[in-house]
Motif scaffolding. Structure first.
Motif, PDB file in Angstrom:
ATOM      1  N   THR A  58      19.235  34.707  79.605  1.00 45.21           N
ATOM      2  CA  THR A  58      18.044  34.718  78.762  1.00 45.21           C
ATOM      3  C   THR A  58      18.415  34.418  77.309  1.00 45.21           C
ATOM      4  O   THR A  58      19.520  34.726  76.850  1.00 45.21           O
ATOM      5  CB  THR A  58      17.316  36.068  78.827  1.00 45.21           C
ATOM      6  OG1 THR A  58      18.223  37.113  78.453  1.00 45.21           O
ATOM      7  CG2 THR A  58      16.799  36.327  80.243  1.00 45.21           C
ATOM      8  N   TYR A  59      17.465  33.820  76.610  1.00 45.22           N
ATOM      9  CA  TYR A  59      17.687  33.381  75.236  1.00 45.22           C
ATOM     10  C   TYR A  59      16.429  33.643  74.415  1.00 45.22           C
ATOM     11  O   TYR A  59      15.366  33.983  74.929  1.00 45.22           O
ATOM     12  CB  TYR A  59      17.999  31.881  75.184  1.00 45.22           C
ATOM     13  CG  TYR A  59      19.176  31.446  76.006  1.00 45.22           C
ATOM     14  CD1 TYR A  59      20.448  31.361  75.450  1.00 45.22           C
ATOM     15  CD2 TYR A  59      19.020  31.111  77.359  1.00 45.22           C
ATOM     16  CE1 TYR A  59      21.541  30.952  76.208  1.00 45.22           C
ATOM     17  CE2 TYR A  59      20.104  30.705  78.127  1.00 45.22           C
ATOM     18  CZ  TYR A  59      21.355  30.622  77.547  1.00 45.22           C
ATOM     19  OH  TYR A  59      22.431  30.224  78.300  1.00 45.22           O
ATOM     20  N   GLU A  60      16.594  33.402  73.118  1.00 47.84           N
ATOM     21  CA  GLU A  60      15.461  33.419  72.197  1.00 47.84           C
ATOM     22  C   GLU A  60      15.633  32.248  71.247  1.00 47.84           C
ATOM     23  O   GLU A  60      16.755  31.872  70.897  1.00 47.84           O
ATOM     24  CB  GLU A  60      15.424  34.738  71.422  1.00 47.84           C
ATOM     25  CG  GLU A  60      14.139  34.929  70.616  1.00 47.84           C
ATOM     26  CD  GLU A  60      14.081  36.296  69.953  1.00 47.84           C
ATOM     27  OE1 GLU A  60      13.234  37.109  70.333  1.00 47.84           O
ATOM     28  OE2 GLU A  60      14.924  36.513  69.054  1.00 47.84           O
ATOM     29  N   THR A  61      14.514  31.653  70.843  1.00 49.51           N
ATOM     30  CA  THR A  61      14.581  30.548  69.900  1.00 49.51           C
ATOM     31  C   THR A  61      13.351  30.571  69.011  1.00 49.51           C
ATOM     32  O   THR A  61      12.378  31.287  69.290  1.00 49.51           O
ATOM     33  CB  THR A  61      14.675  29.201  70.640  1.00 49.51           C
ATOM     34  OG1 THR A  61      15.022  28.171  69.715  1.00 49.51           O
ATOM     35  CG2 THR A  61      13.370  28.845  71.326  1.00 49.51           C
ATOM     36  N   SER A  62      13.391  29.817  67.944  1.00 52.11           N
ATOM     37  CA  SER A  62      12.259  29.731  67.018  1.00 52.11           C
ATOM     38  C   SER A  62      11.309  28.631  67.468  1.00 52.11           C
ATOM     39  O   SER A  62      11.744  27.546  67.873  1.00 52.11           O
ATOM     40  CB  SER A  62      12.748  29.415  65.605  1.00 52.11           C
ATOM     41  OG  SER A  62      13.593  30.430  65.115  1.00 52.11           O
ATOM     42  N   MET A  65       5.040  29.064  66.331  1.00 50.95           N
ATOM     43  CA  MET A  65       4.243  30.287  66.293  1.00 50.95           C
ATOM     44  C   MET A  65       5.098  31.543  66.164  1.00 50.95           C
ATOM     45  O   MET A  65       4.588  32.653  66.252  1.00 50.95           O
ATOM     46  CB  MET A  65       3.390  30.377  67.559  1.00 50.95           C
ATOM     47  CG  MET A  65       2.434  29.219  67.751  1.00 50.95           C
ATOM     48  SD  MET A  65       1.196  29.101  66.451  1.00 50.95           S
ATOM     49  CE  MET A  65       0.228  30.553  66.836  1.00 50.95           C
ATOM     50  N   GLY A  66       6.419  31.384  65.989  1.00 49.51           N
ATOM     51  CA  GLY A  66       7.277  32.560  65.854  1.00 49.51           C
ATOM     52  C   GLY A  66       8.546  32.431  66.680  1.00 49.51           C
ATOM     53  O   GLY A  66       9.355  31.527  66.449  1.00 49.51           O
ATOM     54  N   ARG A  67       8.710  33.317  67.667  1.00 47.08           N
ATOM     55  CA  ARG A  67       9.898  33.326  68.509  1.00 47.08           C
ATOM     56  C   ARG A  67       9.499  33.165  69.971  1.00 47.08           C
ATOM     57  O   ARG A  67       8.424  33.606  70.381  1.00 47.08           O
ATOM     58  CB  ARG A  67      10.681  34.636  68.347  1.00 47.08           C
ATOM     59  CG  ARG A  67      10.993  35.032  66.923  1.00 47.08           C
ATOM     60  CD  ARG A  67      12.055  34.170  66.301  1.00 47.08           C
ATOM     61  NE  ARG A  67      13.380  34.413  66.859  1.00 47.08           N
ATOM     62  CZ  ARG A  67      14.466  33.751  66.460  1.00 47.08           C
ATOM     63  NH1 ARG A  67      14.378  32.806  65.540  1.00 47.08           N
ATOM     64  NH2 ARG A  67      15.642  34.023  66.996  1.00 47.08           N
ATOM     65  N   ARG A  68      10.370  32.530  70.725  1.00 46.71           N
ATOM     66  CA  ARG A  68      10.123  32.388  72.161  1.00 46.71           C
ATOM     67  C   ARG A  68      11.312  32.947  72.925  1.00 46.71           C
ATOM     68  O   ARG A  68      12.454  32.576  72.695  1.00 46.71           O
ATOM     69  CB  ARG A  68       9.907  30.929  72.542  1.00 46.71           C
ATOM     70  CG  ARG A  68      10.005  30.664  74.054  1.00 46.71           C
ATOM     71  CD  ARG A  68       9.496  29.299  74.422  1.00 46.71           C
ATOM     72  NE  ARG A  68       8.035  29.316  74.541  1.00 46.71           N
ATOM     73  CZ  ARG A  68       7.269  28.229  74.532  1.00 46.71           C
ATOM     74  NH1 ARG A  68       7.829  27.041  74.381  1.00 46.71           N
ATOM     75  NH2 ARG A  68       5.964  28.330  74.659  1.00 46.71           N
ATOM     76  N   ARG A  69      11.028  33.851  73.862  1.00 48.25           N
ATOM     77  CA  ARG A  69      12.036  34.367  74.790  1.00 48.25           C
ATOM     78  C   ARG A  69      11.937  33.562  76.074  1.00 48.25           C
ATOM     79  O   ARG A  69      10.838  33.340  76.601  1.00 48.25           O
ATOM     80  CB  ARG A  69      11.781  35.845  75.062  1.00 48.25           C
ATOM     81  CG  ARG A  69      12.742  36.500  76.049  1.00 48.25           C
ATOM     82  CD  ARG A  69      12.528  38.008  76.032  1.00 48.25           C
ATOM     83  NE  ARG A  69      13.211  38.670  77.146  1.00 48.25           N
ATOM     84  CZ  ARG A  69      12.612  39.179  78.205  1.00 48.25           C
ATOM     85  NH1 ARG A  69      11.279  39.107  78.299  1.00 48.25           N
ATOM     86  NH2 ARG A  69      13.303  39.768  79.159  1.00 48.25           N
ATOM     87  N   PHE A  70      13.075  33.123  76.566  1.00 48.85           N
ATOM     88  CA  PHE A  70      13.054  32.298  77.762  1.00 48.85           C
ATOM     89  C   PHE A  70      14.359  32.458  78.530  1.00 48.85           C
ATOM     90  O   PHE A  70      15.334  33.036  78.044  1.00 48.85           O
ATOM     91  CB  PHE A  70      12.806  30.821  77.411  1.00 48.85           C
ATOM     92  CG  PHE A  70      13.910  30.178  76.616  1.00 48.85           C
ATOM     93  CD1 PHE A  70      14.860  29.366  77.223  1.00 48.85           C
ATOM     94  CD2 PHE A  70      13.995  30.373  75.241  1.00 48.85           C
ATOM     95  CE1 PHE A  70      15.874  28.770  76.496  1.00 48.85           C
ATOM     96  CE2 PHE A  70      15.010  29.774  74.495  1.00 48.85           C
ATOM     97  CZ  PHE A  70      15.955  28.971  75.130  1.00 48.85           C
ATOM     98  N   ALA A  71      14.382  31.943  79.740  1.00 48.55           N
ATOM     99  CA  ALA A  71      15.586  31.913  80.569  1.00 48.55           C
ATOM    100  C   ALA A  71      15.808  30.474  80.983  1.00 48.55           C
ATOM    101  O   ALA A  71      14.849  29.738  81.233  1.00 48.55           O
ATOM    102  CB  ALA A  71      15.424  32.815  81.787  1.00 48.55           C
ATOM    103  N   ALA A  72      17.071  30.055  81.050  1.00 47.41           N
ATOM    104  CA  ALA A  72      17.354  28.660  81.363  1.00 47.41           C
ATOM    105  C   ALA A  72      18.592  28.549  82.231  1.00 47.41           C
ATOM    106  O   ALA A  72      19.560  29.291  82.056  1.00 47.41           O
ATOM    107  CB  ALA A  72      17.544  27.856  80.072  1.00 47.41           C
ATOM    108  N   VAL A  73      18.549  27.609  83.171  1.00 45.37           N
ATOM    109  CA  VAL A  73      19.691  27.378  84.055  1.00 45.37           C
ATOM    110  C   VAL A  73      19.768  25.890  84.382  1.00 45.37           C
ATOM    111  O   VAL A  73      18.747  25.217  84.569  1.00 45.37           O
ATOM    112  CB  VAL A  73      19.573  28.229  85.348  1.00 45.37           C
ATOM    113  CG1 VAL A  73      18.357  27.850  86.164  1.00 45.37           C
ATOM    114  CG2 VAL A  73      20.848  28.135  86.177  1.00 45.37           C
ATOM    115  N   LEU A  74      20.984  25.372  84.444  1.00 47.78           N
ATOM    116  CA  LEU A  74      21.232  23.985  84.817  1.00 47.78           C
ATOM    117  C   LEU A  74      21.736  23.957  86.250  1.00 47.78           C
ATOM    118  O   LEU A  74      22.803  24.498  86.554  1.00 47.78           O
ATOM    119  CB  LEU A  74      22.265  23.354  83.878  1.00 47.78           C
ATOM    120  CG  LEU A  74      22.683  21.914  84.179  1.00 47.78           C
ATOM    121  CD1 LEU A  74      21.493  20.960  84.032  1.00 47.78           C
ATOM    122  CD2 LEU A  74      23.822  21.491  83.265  1.00 47.78           C
TER     123      LEU A  74
END
Length: 202
Positions: A58-62, A65-74
């Motif tokens: 899981t990650y967070e990015t700008s 609208m503010g911040r986004r929490r997300f999960a990513a996999v390749l």
């Protein structure tokens, strides 16, 4: 269990121009820095084979609208990006947390090992299932995902150099040196991990 949903998929880009052109809706995931979160990865069905599981960080990015929490996999050249969802929302699924075996504190700290593990490996010379378990463990480790460490781990009992990676299969994660504890020091795995290994060694 937390709910997540697939936000979108993107092919792995090889050049900057391709990355700049990739969007999920109005969001270009490569336009901002990803900050890894300290929380455990989510465990979900592997989109390539729903009978298996994959661990997704899981990650967070700008964003605007503010911040986004997300999960990513390749996986197989495709980035799959997930975002938190509300249970019952279209496309939502429940993710679980990984399960850990064989992770203990280091000798110079009193901090706990991974969640669900005791502080220190304890030998159990009276356990009679060691040889069967080790044979089953060898079988499962042949198909488990291997993840490299940034250095070697030391055995908490004898101090020898003991592995530089961990195995990941289904919900479970365990260090490559776990076999040494069982084989050399007669450390008995948890009942849950024994059952898991036995199930998948058949």
């Amino acid at each position: 269990m937390p709910a997540w949903r697939l936000l979108g998929e993107l092919p792995q880009a090889s050049i900057r121009e391709e990355m700049r052109a990739q969007f999920i809706g109005e969001w270009n995931p490569w336009a901002t820095h990803w900050f890894p979160l300290s929380e455990l990865p989510i465990v979900m069905s592997d989109p390539r084979n729903p009978a298996l599981r994959c661990h997704v960080k899981t990650y967070e990015t700008s964003i605007s609208m503010g911040r986004r929490r997300f999960a990513a996999v390749l996986l197989d050249g495709i980035w799959r990006i997930y975002v938190p969802a509300v249970t019952g929302e279209s496309g939502a699924f429940e993710a679980s947390k990984p399960l850990f075996e064989g992770f203990w504190r280091t000798a110079d700290t009193t901090s706990q090992g991974r969640v669900g593990n005791p502080d220190w490996p304890v030998p159990d010379s009276g356990w009679t299932g060691r040889e069967v378990f080790l044979a089953s463990l060898d079988h499962v480790e042949q198909t488990a995902k291997r993840i490299a460490y940034r250095g070697y781990s030391s055995c908490r009992i004898c101090g020898c150099r003991n592995g530089d990676m961990e195995y990941q299969f289904m919900e479970w994660v365990w260090p490559s040196g776990f076999r040494h504890y069982v084989d050399e020091h007669h450390v008995r795995p948890s009942v849950e991990f024994q059952n898991f290994i036995s199930q998948w060694a058949r």
